[in-house]
Design an enzyme around this catalytic site. Structure first.
Site, PDB file in Angstrom:
ATOM      1  N   LYS A  22       0.831  -1.215   0.000  1.00  4.40           N
ATOM      2  CA  LYS A  22       0.000   0.000   0.000  1.00  4.40           C
ATOM      3  C   LYS A  22       0.859   1.255   0.000  1.00  4.40           C
ATOM      4  CE  LYS A  22      -2.617   2.618   3.451  1.00  4.40           C
ATOM      5  NZ  LYS A  22      -1.512   3.382   4.040  1.00  4.40           N
ATOM      6  N   ASN A  23       1.817   1.319   0.917  1.00  6.74           N
ATOM      7  CA  ASN A  23       2.559   2.570   1.063  1.00  6.74           C
ATOM      8  C   ASN A  23       3.499   2.852  -0.110  1.00  6.74           C
ATOM      9  OD1 ASN A  23       1.205   3.135   3.384  1.00  6.74           O
ATOM     10  ND2 ASN A  23       2.862   2.558   4.787  1.00  6.74           N
ATOM     11  N   CYS A 117      -5.966   8.327   8.355  1.00 10.18           N
ATOM     12  CA  CYS A 117      -5.983   7.802   9.723  1.00 10.18           C
ATOM     13  C   CYS A 117      -5.422   8.839  10.680  1.00 10.18           C
ATOM     14  CB  CYS A 117      -5.148   6.523   9.805  1.00 10.18           C
ATOM     15  SG  CYS A 117      -5.951   5.108   9.054  1.00 10.18           S
ATOM     16  N   ARG A 122      -0.498  14.610  12.930  1.00  7.96           N
ATOM     17  CA  ARG A 122       0.456  14.203  11.884  1.00  7.96           C
ATOM     18  C   ARG A 122       0.853  15.426  11.060  1.00  7.96           C
ATOM     19  NH1 ARG A 122      -1.844   8.706   9.263  1.00  7.96           N
ATOM     20  NH2 ARG A 122       0.326   8.365   8.689  1.00  7.96           N
ATOM     21  N   ASP A 307       3.475   0.540  12.464  1.00  9.07           N
ATOM     22  CA  ASP A 307       2.271  -0.014  11.827  1.00  9.07           C
ATOM     23  C   ASP A 307       2.018  -1.474  12.225  1.00  9.07           C
ATOM     24  OD1 ASP A 307       1.700   2.365  10.633  1.00  9.07           O
ATOM     25  OD2 ASP A 307       2.248   1.764   8.599  1.00  9.07           O
ATOM     26  N   ARG A 400      -9.043   0.247   3.701  1.00 10.04           N
ATOM     27  CA  ARG A 400      -8.054   1.156   3.133  1.00 10.04           C
ATOM     28  C   ARG A 400      -6.757   0.443   2.766  1.00 10.04           C
ATOM     29  NH1 ARG A 400      -8.008   6.360   6.877  1.00 10.04           N
ATOM     30  NH2 ARG A 400      -9.634   7.241   5.609  1.00 10.04           N
TER      31      ARG A 400
HETATM   32  C1  UD1 Z   1       4.140   6.739   6.970  1.00 12.87           C
HETATM   33  C2  UD1 Z   1       3.238   5.597   6.630  1.00 12.87           C
HETATM   34  C3  UD1 Z   1       2.451   5.175   7.864  1.00 12.87           C
HETATM   35  C4  UD1 Z   1       3.394   4.879   9.024  1.00 12.87           C
HETATM   36  C5  UD1 Z   1       4.385   6.018   9.238  1.00 12.87           C
HETATM   37  C6  UD1 Z   1       5.479   5.670  10.226  1.00 12.87           C
HETATM   38  C7  UD1 Z   1       2.740   6.015   4.308  1.00 12.87           C
HETATM   39  C8  UD1 Z   1       1.735   6.448   3.299  1.00 12.87           C
HETATM   40  N1  UD1 Z   1       2.335   6.035   5.595  1.00 12.87           N
HETATM   41  O1  UD1 Z   1       3.302   7.820   7.412  1.00 12.87           O
HETATM   42  O2  UD1 Z   1       1.706   4.012   7.524  1.00 12.87           O
HETATM   43  O3  UD1 Z   1       2.637   4.729  10.208  1.00 12.87           O
HETATM   44  O4  UD1 Z   1       5.042   6.340   8.001  1.00 12.87           O
HETATM   45  O5  UD1 Z   1       6.171   4.532   9.807  1.00 12.87           O
HETATM   46  O6  UD1 Z   1       3.831   5.608   3.963  1.00 12.87           O
HETATM   47  N2  UD1 Z   1       6.559  14.196  11.391  1.00 12.87           N
HETATM   48  C9  UD1 Z   1       6.716  15.542  11.659  1.00 12.87           C
HETATM   49  N3  UD1 Z   1       6.684  16.419  10.608  1.00 12.87           N
HETATM   50  C10 UD1 Z   1       6.495  16.014   9.324  1.00 12.87           C
HETATM   51  C11 UD1 Z   1       6.312  14.645   9.060  1.00 12.87           C
HETATM   52  C12 UD1 Z   1       6.358  13.755  10.119  1.00 12.87           C
HETATM   53  O7  UD1 Z   1       6.903  15.933  12.802  1.00 12.87           O
HETATM   54  O8  UD1 Z   1       6.466  16.864   8.419  1.00 12.87           O
HETATM   55  C13 UD1 Z   1       6.613  13.220  12.498  1.00 12.87           C
HETATM   56  C14 UD1 Z   1       5.303  12.479  12.692  1.00 12.87           C
HETATM   57  O9  UD1 Z   1       4.413  13.172  13.536  1.00 12.87           O
HETATM   58  C15 UD1 Z   1       5.773  11.161  13.284  1.00 12.87           C
HETATM   59  C16 UD1 Z   1       7.144  10.944  12.605  1.00 12.87           C
HETATM   60  O10 UD1 Z   1       7.536  12.205  12.107  1.00 12.87           O
HETATM   61  O11 UD1 Z   1       5.987  11.302  14.673  1.00 12.87           O
HETATM   62  C17 UD1 Z   1       7.120   9.956  11.465  1.00 12.87           C
HETATM   63  O12 UD1 Z   1       6.099  10.309  10.545  1.00 12.87           O
HETATM   64  P1  UD1 Z   1       6.181   9.930   9.005  1.00 12.87           P
HETATM   65  O13 UD1 Z   1       7.265   8.942   8.790  1.00 12.87           O
HETATM   66  O14 UD1 Z   1       6.198  11.180   8.197  1.00 12.87           O
HETATM   67  O15 UD1 Z   1       4.775   9.239   8.755  1.00 12.87           O
HETATM   68  P2  UD1 Z   1       3.904   9.294   7.451  1.00 12.87           P
HETATM   69  O16 UD1 Z   1       4.776   9.459   6.259  1.00 12.87           O
HETATM   70  O17 UD1 Z   1       2.750  10.215   7.605  1.00 12.87           O
END
Ligand code: UD1
Length: 421
Positions: A22-23, A117, A122, A307, A400
């Site tokens: 998915k990701n 989600c 986030r 996850d 999803r």
């Molecule tokens: C992706 C995955 C999700 C998984 C997550 C962590 C996808 C589509 N989704 O989500 O399934 O749970 O990685 O493995 O690939 N953060 C910030 N600022 C930012 C971005 C992130 O502070 O601009 C923080 C987040 O709050 C979190 C951490 O960084 O604590 C990791 O988040 P991130 O790796 O970005 O998660 P996603 O890409 O949203």
């Protein structure tokens, strides 16, 4: 609203085939916006997040065909819109990759803030910091992100992420692929789907190196051409079925996996007493008696994935002794499912970032609600392992990310059906 009805207590036995990741799919499909010509993408999971993304791209002018199951032919040459449908964008998280793709191709974008989600706050500040480092002018309102060229033309830049973010790493890679000059992302995420995105882009003519390490280098190229690419198997779907096999006391051969991607999950299940055998592209998981307690802390890849937190929690709830489960990526994630598991008989105390789980002999069927995708998957596992009947509500979250969940589990002997209310 549909729900699952699960009659628990049957060990899962047999063979299951994992779908495309998915990701990776939700990153690669928006990235086709950069490609001048048709892309044939294989092993695309048929899940609601993918369907929403394809509808968004189609409405923007992409030509999309499905020549066979799990294959998408997509040609974004005719896309002119830089404003994806806001209502659809708000239905899923990874729609934020449209920002990077539109910025990279058109040097501007008007994209609604994503939904999806919401198991934690986030933020996307690191994505936006990356776009700014490429020379974009970034404006954020309560509901939209506007990207436009800044004072100078967009070009490669250096970005050091303040947190290891999958989304920011992916978005910056996509945005930078067609920009002149070299972009360097430091403290990049290393998840398998980041490598998969780089492999897809490189197959189409990009010049990206270092994906899978904490420094990714993108040397801009003038154009990408069409081609064929197959998405990797889904690490988390595989891990979910491995946990389900163990929690139900079963014996399952999980096919179409990359065992290396599963190492951190495999070693925890082994520590808990399961027998795990790796083959070239399959893993056999067999319960060997009562599960043992364990200590797990989630980390970015190659650590134990956040996850998989909820699914391993179900195994811990059924293990002997007391387990400790610490979340270090999304601190509030426990609240999405722990109280639901408690209503099934689990004993869980949450203390800040750590859940203390005292194993119990049995879980019991109950009516529970999914609050996010992986929480929903964990409740399905709990229902399969529990005595009696479990109803899982809010299953649109589960749909999803899990292709043919009912069919796959039924083939393993599970008694699960989808009820349309
Ligand atoms: C992706 C995955 C999700 C998984 C997550 C962590 C996808 C589509 N989704 O989500 O399934 O749970 O990685 O493995 O690939 N953060 C910030 N600022 C930012 C971005 C992130 O502070 O601009 C923080 C987040 O709050 C979190 C951490 O960084 O604590 C990791 O988040 P991130 O790796 O970005 O998660 P996603 O890409 O949203």
């Amino acid at each position: 609203m549909a729900r699952y009805e699960i009659l628990g207590g049957t060990p899962l036995n047999g063979t299951i085939t994992v779908s495309g990741a998915k990701n990776a799919a939700v990153a690669i499909l928006p990235a086709t916006l950069l490609v001048a010509g048709p892309c044939r993408i294989e092993n695309v999971p048929d899940i609601s997040d993918v369907r929403i993304l394809l509808t968004i791209l189609e409405r923007m002018g992409a030509d999309i065909q499905h020549p066979e199951e799990n294959t998408v032919l997509i040609d974004c040459s005719g896309v002119t819109s830089t404003e994806p449908d806001a209502e659809l964008v708000r239905k899923m998280r990874a729609s934020y990759y449209l920002m990077g793709a539109l910025l990279g191709r058109f040097h501007k974008a008007h994209v609604a803030l994503p939904g999806g989600c919401n198991f934690a706050s986030r933020p996307i500040d690191q994505h936006l910091k990356g776009f700014a480092a490429l020379g974009a002018d970034v404006e954020v309102t309560d509901t939209y992100v506007d990207l436009a060229p800044g004072a100078y033309d967009l070009q490669g830049g250096r970005v050091s992420l303040d947190v290891v973010s999958v989304g920011a790493t992916v978005n910056i890679m996509i945005a930078a692929t067609l920009l002149p000059g070299t972009t360097v992302i430091e403290n990049a995420a290393k998840e398998p789907h980041i490598v998969d995105l780089a492999n897809f882009l490189n197959t189409m003519g990009a010049n990206i190196s270092g994906a899978g390490t904490d420094t990714v280098k993108i040397r801009g190229v003038g154009a990408l051409r069409g081609g064929t690419y197959a998405i990797i198997p889904d690490q988390i779907e595989a891990g979910t079925y491995m946990a389900a096999a163990v929690a139900t006391g079963g014996d399952v051969l999980v096919r179409n996996v990359i065992p290396k991607h599963m190492d951190c999950i495999t070693s925890k299940l082994e520590e808990m007493g399961a027998e795990v055998i790796d083959y070239d592209d399959a893993i056999r998981v067999r319960a060997t008696g009562k599960l043992r307690n364990a200590t797990v802390k989630t980390h970015p890849y190659p650590g134990f994935p956040t996850d998989m937190q909820a699914q391993i929690c179900v195994c811990m709830a059924l293990a002997s002794g007391t387990s400790r489960l610490t979340e270090s990526v999304y601190e509030t994630r426990f609240f999405g499912y722990c109280s639901e598991l408690e209503s099934m008989g689990a004993d869980i105390q949450i203390n800040g970032k750590t859940a203390i789980i005292t194993g119990t002999q049995k879980l019991y069927g109950a009516t529970v609600s999914a609050h996010d995708l992986r929480a929903g998957a964990a409740l399905v596992i709990a229902g399969l392992a529990a005595e009696g009947v479990t109803f899982v509500k809010n299953i649109h979250y589960v749909e999803r990310g899990y292709e043919h969940l009912i069919g796959k589990l039924t083939a393993l002997g599970a008694k699960i059906r989808r009820i349309e209310d």
